[in-house]
Design an enzyme around this catalytic site. Sequence first.
Site, PDB file in Angstrom:
ATOM      1  N   LYS A  22       0.662  -1.312   0.036  1.00  0.00           N
ATOM      2  CA  LYS A  22       0.049   0.046   0.054  1.00  0.00           C
ATOM      3  C   LYS A  22       0.805   1.237  -0.020  1.00  0.00           C
ATOM      4  O   LYS A  22       0.679   2.265  -0.611  1.00  0.00           O
ATOM      5  CB  LYS A  22      -0.822  -0.091   1.108  1.00  0.00           C
ATOM      6  N   ASN A  23       1.805   1.311   0.763  1.00  0.00           N
ATOM      7  CA  ASN A  23       2.723   2.612   1.094  1.00  0.00           C
ATOM      8  C   ASN A  23       3.736   2.568  -0.238  1.00  0.00           C
ATOM      9  O   ASN A  23       4.535   3.733  -0.245  1.00  0.00           O
ATOM     10  CB  ASN A  23       3.557   2.424   2.231  1.00  0.00           C
ATOM     11  N   ARG A  92      -4.822  10.350   3.454  1.00  0.00           N
ATOM     12  CA  ARG A  92      -3.509  11.438   3.527  1.00  0.00           C
ATOM     13  C   ARG A  92      -2.493  11.113   2.709  1.00  0.00           C
ATOM     14  O   ARG A  92      -1.960  12.088   2.333  1.00  0.00           O
ATOM     15  CB  ARG A  92      -2.817  10.718   4.903  1.00  0.00           C
ATOM     16  N   CYS A 116      -5.964   8.353   8.634  1.00  0.00           N
ATOM     17  CA  CYS A 116      -6.314   7.798  10.092  1.00  0.00           C
ATOM     18  C   CYS A 116      -5.961   9.000  11.069  1.00  0.00           C
ATOM     19  O   CYS A 116      -4.937   9.714  11.053  1.00  0.00           O
ATOM     20  CB  CYS A 116      -5.326   6.651  10.330  1.00  0.00           C
ATOM     21  N   ARG A 121       0.314  14.841  12.647  1.00  0.00           N
ATOM     22  CA  ARG A 121       1.047  14.529  11.463  1.00  0.00           C
ATOM     23  C   ARG A 121       1.090  15.789  10.568  1.00  0.00           C
ATOM     24  O   ARG A 121       0.506  15.766   9.613  1.00  0.00           O
ATOM     25  CB  ARG A 121       0.657  13.186  10.512  1.00  0.00           C
ATOM     26  N   ILE A 123       2.432  18.496   7.906  1.00  0.00           N
ATOM     27  CA  ILE A 123       2.766  18.517   6.474  1.00  0.00           C
ATOM     28  C   ILE A 123       3.857  19.574   6.238  1.00  0.00           C
ATOM     29  O   ILE A 123       4.155  20.159   5.278  1.00  0.00           O
ATOM     30  CB  ILE A 123       1.783  18.543   5.354  1.00  0.00           C
ATOM     31  N   LEU A 125       7.043  19.668   6.947  1.00  0.00           N
ATOM     32  CA  LEU A 125       8.437  19.204   6.449  1.00  0.00           C
ATOM     33  C   LEU A 125       8.001  19.180   4.771  1.00  0.00           C
ATOM     34  O   LEU A 125       9.270  19.579   4.065  1.00  0.00           O
ATOM     35  CB  LEU A 125       8.613  18.068   6.848  1.00  0.00           C
ATOM     36  N   ILE A 327       6.802   7.512  17.100  1.00  0.00           N
ATOM     37  CA  ILE A 327       6.531   8.224  15.822  1.00  0.00           C
ATOM     38  C   ILE A 327       5.178   9.148  15.939  1.00  0.00           C
ATOM     39  O   ILE A 327       5.159  10.130  15.461  1.00  0.00           O
ATOM     40  CB  ILE A 327       6.230   7.057  14.746  1.00  0.00           C
TER      41      ILE A 327
END
Length: 417
Positions: A22-23, A92, A116, A121, A123, A125, A327
């Site tokens: 998936k990633n 995402r 999720c 998280r 963005i 960066l 994380i």
Amino acid sequence: MGKFKINGGKRLYGEVEVHGAKNSILPILAATILNEGVSVIHNCPRLKDVDSMIEILEHIGCKVSFSGRDIVVDARDVKDSEIPDNLMRTMRSSIFLMGALIARNKKAFISFPGGCDIGHRPIDLHLKGLKKLGVEIEESYGYIRCKGVRVRGNEIHLDLPSVGATENIMLAATLADGITVIRNAAKEPEIEDLQNFLNSMGARITGAGTNTIVIEGVKKLHDTEYTIIPDRIVAGTYLCAAAMTRGELTVVKALKEHLEPLISKLKETGCELKTGNDYIKITCNKRPKAVDMIVTLPYPGFPTDLQPQIVSVLSIAEGTSIVTETIFDNRFKYTEELVRMGADIKVEGRVAVIRGVDKITGAKVLAKDLRGGVALVIAGLGAEGTTVVEGAEHIDRGYESLEKALKSVGADIVRIM
């Protein structure tokens, strides 16, 4: 909302195959628009997130067909650079279109992405890296407007080894003028997969899999045919399911080099693991033992995406385990549901203390995110009695027909509406 109904206590036995990552497929699908032609991608998983990405590609002008395990993307007529809010909110990974659209159309207009709810998280960066390439960015009321009339290579040092930021910068820099160097880059196998896909189209990228990636911008890319890597998180999920049920499972198309931290921890619990070129076999004949400590870290450390699954296993282990999540700051929400099943888990900030119990029992529980949801399925497989996991749509974002795969190796699981 769909549900999974599981009658626990069935030992998993046999062989199960891992689908494509998936990633990998999501950033690779975004990357197809860099080529003003046709890309053919093999080993593609049929997932809710993949469907969402295809819908976005079609909205901006791509023609996409998905047959069997193959996706064909014709990106010759990409005209639109604006992605509607309702499409961005579905996942995402839609953020990858930002770098790709800047490279292809010199502009992008998007809203902040969905996905999720597992903590903060940002963005930032991504945006900071794109600005270093000369992209003008304007943020207002939840929307991001990007203009990259002339994207130029630069040296970018990421404050954190962010997977998404690394990939977005790679996409934007592929067609840029000059050379881009990403330092403190993320090292995940899926980043190497993206590099290999882009290079198969004529990009000049080296270093993926290390902390320094070099992108030499090119003027144009060409058609390609490419096969993505297996999904290491799905493979790890099956291994944890076998450990939970004291099973014996051969996970086919699983690459051991992508799963060393999990393999090490499962061996600590007392499971036997054998590995080959493209498979991992796990045998668990007794109650697992606790592990002293697990700390999630960027690759090649223990993956955060396998933290919930291993916690399910440790909930019935002999002894006390400590798991630290470094994380994401809100990834222990699922433990509330495990406690409903009889688990003894105490969470304090980013640390979970798991005191193993002799057994957990079936209950009605709610999946609130992808990996936490599949951890509840794993718990249900090993529980005494019947478990109903609501919120199957979260799990469908990362697992293709999970109930069919588990049923094929002995689980008593059905999907209900």
